[in-house]
Design a protein around this motif. Structure first.
Motif, short mmCIF file in Angstrom:
data_model
loop_
_atom_site.label_atom_id
_atom_site.label_comp_id
_atom_site.label_asym_id
_atom_site.label_seq_id
_atom_site.Cartn_x
_atom_site.Cartn_y
_atom_site.Cartn_z
N ASP A 216 -10.32 -44.50 -19.36
CA ASP A 216 -9.64 -43.32 -19.89
C ASP A 216 -8.53 -42.89 -18.93
OD1 ASP A 216 -11.39 -40.38 -18.89
OD2 ASP A 216 -11.52 -42.35 -17.99
N THR B 19 -17.63 -42.50 -20.42
CA THR B 19 -16.87 -42.74 -21.65
C THR B 19 -17.40 -43.94 -22.42
OG1 THR B 19 -15.27 -44.12 -20.51
CG2 THR B 19 -14.79 -41.76 -20.64
N TYR C 287 -10.24 -33.76 -12.15
CA TYR C 287 -10.64 -32.52 -12.83
C TYR C 287 -9.49 -31.89 -13.59
CZ TYR C 287 -15.20 -32.82 -10.72
OH TYR C 287 -16.44 -33.25 -10.38
N LEU D 232 -9.05 -34.02 -16.78
CA LEU D 232 -10.15 -33.77 -17.71
C LEU D 232 -9.97 -32.41 -18.39
CD1 LEU D 232 -13.24 -35.17 -15.77
CD2 LEU D 232 -12.14 -36.14 -17.80
N ALA E 26 -7.71 -40.07 -17.56
CA ALA E 26 -8.05 -39.16 -16.46
C ALA E 26 -8.51 -39.93 -15.23
CB ALA E 26 -9.12 -38.17 -16.91
N ARG E 27 -9.39 -40.86 -15.41
CA ARG E 27 -9.91 -41.62 -14.28
C ARG E 27 -8.87 -42.58 -13.71
NH1 ARG E 27 -13.74 -39.78 -17.24
NH2 ARG E 27 -15.74 -39.18 -16.36
#
Length: 108
Positions: free
Chosen positions: A69, A64, A101, A104, A71-72
């Motif tokens: 972010d 990124t 996943y 994301l 998601a992480r």
């Protein structure tokens, strides 16, 4: 570009240096018993190394451009929570991976 002879000298030098550092710690001990204090501290080496490897990838991911972010961050939180609850490394890894996943996919 670096010339090949310099590259190989550096590679061999780093390999020898790495071996000597590890040998100085374990090779010179031989069959002698290590002190209890040292053994106590060695138990925490993996516990300290793993977060040091993972934290930069969570907080400043290259994917990124160095911006954190959701998601992480969610994947790290899920892995931490499952790891604390189950005390199972594989379960924590799978939970973090599935969360990453899944997030994301959901976030696009």
């Amino acid at each position: 570009m670096i010339d090949k002879s310099t590259l190989w000298i550096v590679i061999i030098g780093l390999g020898v240096g790495s071996f000597l550092l590890r040998f100085a710690f374990t090779g010179f001990v031989g069959d002698r018993q290590m002190p209890a204090g040292l053994l106590r501290h060695l138990r925490y080496t993996a516990v300290a190394v793993l977060p040091a490897l993972v934290a930069p990838q969570v907080l400043w991911p290259a994917a990124t451009g160095g911006e954190p972010d959701p998601a992480r961050l969610a994947a790290a939180a899920a892995a931490l929570a499952v790891g604390l609850l189950t005390k199972n490394v594989l379960a924590a890894m799978f939970a973090g991976g599935l969360t990453l996943y899944g997030m994301l996919y959901l976030l696009g």
